[in-house]
Write an enzyme that holds these catalytic residues in place. Structure first.
Site, mmCIF file in Angstrom:
data_model
loop_
_atom_site.group_PDB
_atom_site.id
_atom_site.type_symbol
_atom_site.label_atom_id
_atom_site.label_comp_id
_atom_site.label_asym_id
_atom_site.label_seq_id
_atom_site.Cartn_x
_atom_site.Cartn_y
_atom_site.Cartn_z
ATOM 1 N N ILE A 85 40.424 38.111 29.027
ATOM 2 C CA ILE A 85 39.382 37.364 29.724
ATOM 3 C C ILE A 85 38.189 38.268 29.972
ATOM 4 C CG2 ILE A 85 40.356 37.895 32.002
ATOM 5 C CD1 ILE A 85 39.444 35.095 32.921
ATOM 6 N N CYS A 86 37.018 37.657 30.111
ATOM 7 C CA CYS A 86 35.784 38.356 30.439
ATOM 8 C C CYS A 86 35.390 39.310 29.295
ATOM 9 C CB CYS A 86 35.927 39.084 31.771
ATOM 10 S SG CYS A 86 34.359 39.540 32.547
ATOM 11 N N ALA A 87 35.280 40.598 29.565
ATOM 12 C CA ALA A 87 34.885 41.548 28.524
ATOM 13 C C ALA A 87 36.050 41.945 27.618
ATOM 14 C CB ALA A 87 34.291 42.799 29.165
#
Length: 244
Positions: A85-87
């Protein structure tokens, strides 16, 4: 994410990539989390799912960790679940080539550089085979619920007393003689089961589940009793009368 998984009855191991033996993790916004063990101690372990968090510089540190590198590559090669998730999809999963044949998403500012077969910038969560990716903090709950759905069987229907269970990447069968007592299920119920048998047939692998197998009880004990999970206490045998 950790809280949602544990509330769903999933056994979660939180690992720290810090140097030394520092179990306390400081997240990107200063939130402090105490890990269960160091990432180095996970090298010989096997997991149904490996989920990688985002945030900087944490995702960069995870991308460089040799144990996580090996775990993720083995997880993908075995067709087992991995997620980010995210980066993390961009900085961890993609840099290892794990998304080259996957449709994926990540934090919006990384989407242009995400090395994947296809980037779905609109979706909050993307599932492609054994890979789950999500955009960031605003989609964390959606991401966590998708992980629960992938890990825990969801009842689809009942046929002649047998329960058809959606296990994320296909369907499995909980036969009537593998159910506990007079248990009944409704569509969309989430249930914990034990994979008792996988048979390769002409129409594809057939997966058979159980809630009465002694092994199911042993796994439940591992989840609930820390001394068993840590190997301090060993289960030698299980005898049970399901439903009594």
């Amino acid at each position: 994410i950790i809280d949602v998984l544990r509330r769903a009855g999933v056994e979660v191991t939180v690992a720290s990539a810090n140097s030394g033996d520092k179990l306390q993790i400081c997240a990107a916004r200063g939130t402090k989390i105490v890990a269960d063990l160091m990432l180095d101690d996970c090298a010989e372990n096997h997991y149904d799912l490996i989920a990688v968090p985002g945030g900087l510089p944490g995702a960069e540190h995870l991308a460089e960790h040799p144990v996580l590198d090996s775990l993720l590559r083995d997880q993908a090669a075995q067709g087992k679940l991995f997620a980010g998730i995210c980066a993390a999809p961009a900085l961890v999963l993609a840099t290892k080539g794990l998304l080259l044949d996957k449709t994926a998403t990540c934090y919006p500012s990384f989407q242009q550089s995400l090395e994947a077969k296809e980037v779905d910038g609109a979706a909050r969560v993307v599932v492609d085979g054994n890979c789950i990716t999500s955009q960031g903090p605003g989609t964390a709950l959606d991401f966590a619920l998708e992980l629960v759905e992938q890990l825990c069987g969801v009842v689809k229907r009942e046929e002649y007393g047998n329960v058809i269970v959606d296990i994320g990447r296909g369907e499995a069968v909980l036969r009537r003689n593998e159910k506990i007592g007079r248990e009944s299920y409704r569509p969309n119920d989430r249930i914990r089961v034990y994979i008792k048998d996988v048979r390769r047939e002409q129409r594809g692998p057939q997966i058979f589940l159980s809630r009465t197998a002694p092994e199911f009880m042993a796994e439940l004990f591992k989840m609930e009793v820390p001394e068993i999970y840590d190997g301090i206490i060993e289960i030698k045998a299980v005898a049970r009368d399901p439903g009594s």
